[in-house]
Design a protein around this motif. Structure first.
Motif, short mmCIF file in Angstrom:
data_model
loop_
_atom_site.label_atom_id
_atom_site.label_comp_id
_atom_site.label_asym_id
_atom_site.label_seq_id
_atom_site.Cartn_x
_atom_site.Cartn_y
_atom_site.Cartn_z
N MET A 1 0.83 -1.17 0.00
CA MET A 1 0.00 0.00 0.00
C MET A 1 0.88 1.24 0.00
N GLN A 2 0.53 2.18 -0.82
CA GLN A 2 1.28 3.42 -0.87
C GLN A 2 0.43 4.57 -0.35
N ILE A 3 0.98 5.27 0.63
CA ILE A 3 0.30 6.43 1.18
C ILE A 3 0.74 7.65 0.39
N LYS A 4 -0.21 8.47 -0.02
CA LYS A 4 0.10 9.68 -0.77
C LYS A 4 -0.17 10.91 0.08
N LEU A 5 0.67 11.94 -0.10
CA LEU A 5 0.53 13.19 0.61
C LEU A 5 0.09 14.26 -0.37
N SER A 21 -2.51 16.66 3.47
CA SER A 21 -3.49 15.60 3.68
C SER A 21 -2.84 14.26 3.36
N VAL A 22 -3.23 13.24 4.09
CA VAL A 22 -2.67 11.90 3.90
C VAL A 22 -3.78 10.99 3.38
N TYR A 23 -3.53 10.35 2.25
CA TYR A 23 -4.52 9.48 1.60
C TYR A 23 -3.95 8.09 1.40
N LEU A 24 -4.83 7.11 1.44
CA LEU A 24 -4.54 5.76 1.01
C LEU A 24 -5.57 5.46 -0.07
N GLY A 25 -5.13 5.50 -1.33
CA GLY A 25 -6.08 5.44 -2.43
C GLY A 25 -6.93 6.70 -2.40
N GLU A 27 -9.16 7.19 0.10
CA GLU A 27 -9.56 7.37 1.50
C GLU A 27 -8.64 8.37 2.20
N ARG A 28 -9.23 9.43 2.74
CA ARG A 28 -8.45 10.41 3.50
C ARG A 28 -8.23 9.85 4.90
N LEU A 29 -6.96 9.68 5.26
CA LEU A 29 -6.62 9.12 6.56
C LEU A 29 -6.50 10.19 7.64
N GLY A 30 -6.11 11.38 7.23
CA GLY A 30 -5.91 12.46 8.18
C GLY A 30 -5.07 13.54 7.54
N ARG A 31 -4.44 14.34 8.39
CA ARG A 31 -3.57 15.40 7.86
C ARG A 31 -2.53 15.75 8.90
N PHE A 32 -1.48 16.41 8.45
CA PHE A 32 -0.51 16.95 9.39
C PHE A 32 -0.14 18.36 8.94
N VAL A 33 0.28 19.14 9.92
CA VAL A 33 0.61 20.54 9.69
C VAL A 33 2.05 20.77 10.14
N ARG A 34 2.85 21.30 9.23
CA ARG A 34 4.21 21.66 9.61
C ARG A 34 4.14 23.01 10.30
N ILE A 35 4.39 23.01 11.62
CA ILE A 35 4.26 24.24 12.40
C ILE A 35 5.61 24.87 12.71
N LYS A 57 7.67 11.83 9.01
CA LYS A 57 7.44 10.38 8.97
C LYS A 57 6.71 9.90 10.23
N GLU A 58 7.05 10.46 11.37
CA GLU A 58 6.41 10.08 12.63
C GLU A 58 4.96 10.56 12.68
N ALA A 59 4.69 11.73 12.13
CA ALA A 59 3.32 12.23 12.06
C ALA A 59 2.46 11.33 11.19
N VAL A 60 3.00 10.90 10.05
CA VAL A 60 2.27 9.99 9.15
C VAL A 60 2.03 8.65 9.84
N ARG A 61 3.01 8.16 10.58
CA ARG A 61 2.84 6.90 11.32
C ARG A 61 1.72 7.01 12.35
#
Length: 71
Positions: A1-5, A21-25, A27-35, A57-61
């Motif tokens: 599975m490849q996660i796309k940003l 935003s983080v997607y798998l196909g 499906e939106r999995l969530g998001r992260f913000v570089r602060i 990488k840790e935020a995506v995990r």
């Protein structure tokens, strides 16, 4: 599975936090913000905070782990 940003922030504002935003196909999995230079806030797909992390990488995990807990 490849996660796309997907970069969801505006290109013309350098001071603003960048949102991804983080997607798998489709499906939106969530998001992260570089602060900050080494700070990333992770949020699940319902925008519930998952924590602040020193690496992207840790935020995506954390986002992926939140999805796995829901299943």
């Amino acid at each position: 599975m490849q996660i796309k940003l997907l970069d969801a922030s505006s290109d013309h504002a350098e001071e603003e936090p960048k949102t991804y935003s983080v997607y798998l196909g489709r499906e939106r999995l969530g998001r992260f913000v570089r602060i900050g230079r080494n700070e990333f806030d992770a949020l699940d797909r319902d925008d519930q905070p998952l924590g602040t992390f020193p690496k992207q990488k840790e935020a995506v995990r954390a986002i992926r782990a939140a999805v796995d807990r829901r299943r």
